[in-house]
Write a protein that holds these residues in place. Structure first.
Motif, PDB file in Angstrom:
ATOM      1  N   TRP A  39       1.095   4.264  -2.907  1.00  0.00           N
ATOM      2  CA  TRP A  39       0.668   5.360  -2.567  1.00  0.00           C
ATOM      3  C   TRP A  39       1.748   6.396  -2.971  1.00  0.00           C
ATOM      4  N   LEU A  97      -4.620   3.964  -4.452  1.00  0.00           N
ATOM      5  CA  LEU A  97      -5.215   2.955  -3.238  1.00  0.00           C
ATOM      6  C   LEU A  97      -6.492   2.721  -3.487  1.00  0.00           C
ATOM      7  N   ARG A  98      -7.113   3.416  -4.334  1.00  0.00           N
ATOM      8  CA  ARG A  98      -8.807   3.211  -4.434  1.00  0.00           C
ATOM      9  C   ARG A  98      -9.036   1.635  -5.182  1.00  0.00           C
ATOM     10  N   GLY A 116      -0.324   8.041  -5.503  1.00  0.00           N
ATOM     11  CA  GLY A 116      -1.014   8.836  -4.660  1.00  0.00           C
ATOM     12  C   GLY A 116      -2.204   8.309  -4.301  1.00  0.00           C
ATOM     13  N   ALA A 117      -3.195   9.093  -3.749  1.00  0.00           N
ATOM     14  CA  ALA A 117      -4.303   8.319  -2.916  1.00  0.00           C
ATOM     15  C   ALA A 117      -5.338   7.485  -3.908  1.00  0.00           C
ATOM     16  N   SER A 118      -5.214   8.005  -5.226  1.00  0.00           N
ATOM     17  CA  SER A 118      -6.050   7.258  -6.293  1.00  0.00           C
ATOM     18  C   SER A 118      -5.503   5.869  -6.714  1.00  0.00           C
ATOM     19  N   TRP A 153       0.739  -1.146   0.072  1.00  0.00           N
ATOM     20  CA  TRP A 153       0.098  -0.090  -0.012  1.00  0.00           C
ATOM     21  C   TRP A 153       0.779   1.401   0.016  1.00  0.00           C
ATOM     22  N   LYS A 154       1.992   1.308   0.720  1.00  0.00           N
ATOM     23  CA  LYS A 154       2.893   2.480   1.042  1.00  0.00           C
ATOM     24  C   LYS A 154       3.680   2.560  -0.399  1.00  0.00           C
TER      25      LYS A 154
END
Length: 126
Positions: free
Chosen positions: A16, A24-25, A20-22, A12-13
């Protein structure tokens, strides 16, 4: 602390940091691509809307087998029964309908008259 595997946290890191955050979706589940493209689905829709009798069947009633035959005739693609069902319910938005089991000769006005006049007379006679 999170109750997940440390490798998941590292993955996950890394996602990210790269996107970026997108990144992780959750992405939608991918499956096998459909055998029919959108244009072919519209050709099938038009063919089915003509009715079963227009395609040489005796009764104007669609079954999965009949739809499968029509799909094969108009597109050249052979589908399994389950795929025909997914095509009808998913991509075409059609649902299951069963014919009503009533006599063709049934006269609704005569039935209403009988229920209104004859049935009360028969019921009183008991």
């Amino acid at each position: 602390m999170l109750g997940v595997c440390p490798e998941s946290v590292r993955r996950w890191k890394r996602q990210w940091e790269q996107g970026g955050a997108s990144a992780l979706r959750r992405s939608p589940a991918r499956g096998r691509p459909s055998k029919l493209d959108d244009a072919q689905v519209e050709v099938v829709r038009a063919a089915l809307e003509q009715g079963a009798q227009a395609h040489g069947f005796e009764a104007d009633l669609w079954t999965l087998e009949r739809v499968g035959l029509v799909v094969e005739r108009v597109t050249g693609v052979k589908l399994a029964r389950a795929s025909v069902w997914r095509l009808l319910t998913g991509r075409l938005g059609w649902g299951l309908q069963r014919p009503q089991r009533r006599a063709v000769e049934r006269d609704e006005s005569e039935v209403a008259r009988w229920v209104a006049h004859e049935w009360p007379r028969i019921k009183r006679g008991r």
